[in-house]
Design a protein around this motif. Structure first.
Motif, mmCIF file in Angstrom:
data_model
loop_
_atom_site.group_PDB
_atom_site.id
_atom_site.type_symbol
_atom_site.label_atom_id
_atom_site.label_comp_id
_atom_site.label_asym_id
_atom_site.label_seq_id
_atom_site.Cartn_x
_atom_site.Cartn_y
_atom_site.Cartn_z
ATOM 1 N N ARG A 23 -5.418 4.100 -11.879
ATOM 2 C CA ARG A 23 -4.284 4.235 -10.942
ATOM 3 C C ARG A 23 -4.741 3.902 -9.559
ATOM 4 O O ARG A 23 -4.034 3.341 -8.802
ATOM 5 C CB ARG A 23 -3.485 5.544 -10.972
ATOM 6 C CG ARG A 23 -2.284 5.771 -10.347
ATOM 7 C CD ARG A 23 -1.652 7.143 -10.333
ATOM 8 N NE ARG A 23 -1.724 7.702 -11.693
ATOM 9 C CZ ARG A 23 -2.056 8.820 -12.036
ATOM 10 N NH1 ARG A 23 -2.396 9.694 -11.170
ATOM 11 N NH2 ARG A 23 -2.151 9.253 -13.449
ATOM 12 N N VAL A 26 -5.388 0.128 -9.339
ATOM 13 C CA VAL A 26 -4.169 -0.674 -9.341
ATOM 14 C C VAL A 26 -3.447 -0.597 -7.875
ATOM 15 O O VAL A 26 -3.328 -1.358 -7.340
ATOM 16 C CB VAL A 26 -3.100 -0.096 -10.263
ATOM 17 C CG1 VAL A 26 -1.839 -0.827 -10.089
ATOM 18 C CG2 VAL A 26 -3.636 -0.504 -11.857
ATOM 19 N N PHE A 27 -3.581 0.820 -7.361
ATOM 20 C CA PHE A 27 -3.013 0.866 -5.897
ATOM 21 C C PHE A 27 -3.845 0.034 -4.893
ATOM 22 O O PHE A 27 -3.291 -0.631 -4.220
ATOM 23 C CB PHE A 27 -3.160 2.319 -5.425
ATOM 24 C CG PHE A 27 -2.932 2.504 -4.099
ATOM 25 C CD1 PHE A 27 -1.419 2.649 -3.591
ATOM 26 C CD2 PHE A 27 -3.811 2.704 -3.157
ATOM 27 C CE1 PHE A 27 -1.136 3.045 -2.334
ATOM 28 C CE2 PHE A 27 -3.585 3.171 -1.696
ATOM 29 C CZ PHE A 27 -2.158 2.877 -1.229
ATOM 30 N N GLU A 28 -5.068 -0.068 -4.963
ATOM 31 C CA GLU A 28 -6.096 -0.833 -4.144
ATOM 32 C C GLU A 28 -5.900 -2.120 -4.157
ATOM 33 O O GLU A 28 -5.475 -2.626 -3.117
ATOM 34 C CB GLU A 28 -7.383 -0.348 -4.188
ATOM 35 C CG GLU A 28 -7.964 1.159 -3.682
ATOM 36 C CD GLU A 28 -7.679 1.253 -2.319
ATOM 37 O OE1 GLU A 28 -7.526 0.400 -1.615
ATOM 38 O OE2 GLU A 28 -7.603 2.314 -2.009
ATOM 39 N N ASN A 29 -5.717 -2.721 -5.461
ATOM 40 C CA ASN A 29 -5.464 -4.223 -5.655
ATOM 41 C C ASN A 29 -4.013 -4.258 -4.892
ATOM 42 O O ASN A 29 -3.948 -5.367 -4.231
ATOM 43 C CB ASN A 29 -5.085 -4.492 -7.197
ATOM 44 C CG ASN A 29 -4.754 -5.819 -7.216
ATOM 45 O OD1 ASN A 29 -3.865 -6.191 -7.632
ATOM 46 N ND2 ASN A 29 -5.910 -6.705 -7.273
ATOM 47 N N ILE A 30 -2.811 -3.683 -5.220
ATOM 48 C CA ILE A 30 -1.632 -3.742 -4.500
ATOM 49 C C ILE A 30 -1.633 -3.856 -3.070
ATOM 50 O O ILE A 30 -1.312 -4.762 -2.318
ATOM 51 C CB ILE A 30 -0.748 -2.872 -4.912
ATOM 52 C CG1 ILE A 30 -0.460 -2.949 -6.603
ATOM 53 C CG2 ILE A 30 0.935 -2.887 -4.189
ATOM 54 C CD1 ILE A 30 0.446 -1.801 -7.047
ATOM 55 N N ALA A 31 -2.374 -2.853 -2.682
ATOM 56 C CA ALA A 31 -2.464 -2.783 -1.077
ATOM 57 C C ALA A 31 -3.175 -3.881 -0.439
ATOM 58 O O ALA A 31 -2.826 -4.256 0.593
ATOM 59 C CB ALA A 31 -3.072 -1.270 -0.590
ATOM 60 N N THR A 33 -4.295 -6.591 -1.792
ATOM 61 C CA THR A 33 -4.329 -8.209 -2.228
ATOM 62 C C THR A 33 -2.688 -8.617 -2.195
ATOM 63 O O THR A 33 -2.203 -9.564 -1.900
ATOM 64 C CB THR A 33 -4.741 -8.497 -3.648
ATOM 65 O OG1 THR A 33 -6.253 -8.242 -3.590
ATOM 66 C CG2 THR A 33 -4.666 -10.025 -3.953
ATOM 67 N N GLN A 34 -1.855 -7.729 -3.085
ATOM 68 C CA GLN A 34 -0.441 -8.230 -3.429
ATOM 69 C C GLN A 34 0.363 -7.986 -2.124
ATOM 70 O O GLN A 34 1.107 -8.754 -2.074
ATOM 71 C CB GLN A 34 0.112 -7.436 -4.562
ATOM 72 C CG GLN A 34 -0.904 -7.647 -5.835
ATOM 73 C CD GLN A 34 -0.401 -6.985 -7.148
ATOM 74 O OE1 GLN A 34 0.800 -6.610 -7.171
ATOM 75 N NE2 GLN A 34 -1.149 -6.817 -8.252
ATOM 76 N N LEU A 35 0.082 -6.946 -1.503
ATOM 77 C CA LEU A 35 1.002 -6.874 -0.255
ATOM 78 C C LEU A 35 0.923 -7.744 0.779
ATOM 79 O O LEU A 35 1.988 -8.499 1.459
ATOM 80 C CB LEU A 35 0.997 -5.504 0.305
ATOM 81 C CG LEU A 35 1.696 -4.137 -0.632
ATOM 82 C CD1 LEU A 35 1.598 -2.984 -0.125
ATOM 83 C CD2 LEU A 35 3.321 -4.549 -0.773
ATOM 84 N N VAL A 56 0.956 2.156 3.791
ATOM 85 C CA VAL A 56 -0.231 1.866 2.944
ATOM 86 C C VAL A 56 -1.235 3.078 3.474
ATOM 87 O O VAL A 56 -1.889 3.754 2.538
ATOM 88 C CB VAL A 56 -0.488 0.618 2.778
ATOM 89 C CG1 VAL A 56 -2.060 0.606 2.092
ATOM 90 C CG2 VAL A 56 0.377 -0.169 2.203
#
Length: 75
Positions: A23, A26-31, A33-35, A56
């Motif tokens: 989890r 995944v959060f770090e990737n979203i924060a 890269t994805q955002l 974030v």
């Protein structure tokens, strides 16, 4: 969780630790890269990006604390 998974207490604790670690990744990737990619895609202005970054930055300690609890809490 042990009852839910039909596993021993120790095995269920290890699974919970693994889930918390995933989890966090995944959060770090979203924060990280994805955002930023979404901010570019939707042409967010500086103020909008700042608000997103503030949210974030506020969520990071919560996520880290949740992970730390799962990694260290006695079960």
């Amino acid at each position: 969780m042990a009852t839910l998974l039909g596993r021993s207490h120790d095995r269920a604790a290890l699974i919970a630790k693994d889930l918390a670690s995933v989890r966090m990744r995944v959060f770090e990737n979203i924060a990280d890269t994805q955002l930023p990619a979404l901010a570019e895609r939707y042409a967010l202005d500086h103020a909008e990006r700042d608000r997103m970054a503030t949210w974030v930055d506020g969520a990071r300690p919560f996520m880290a604390g949740n992970q730390a609890w799962h990694l260290t809490a006695a079960r």
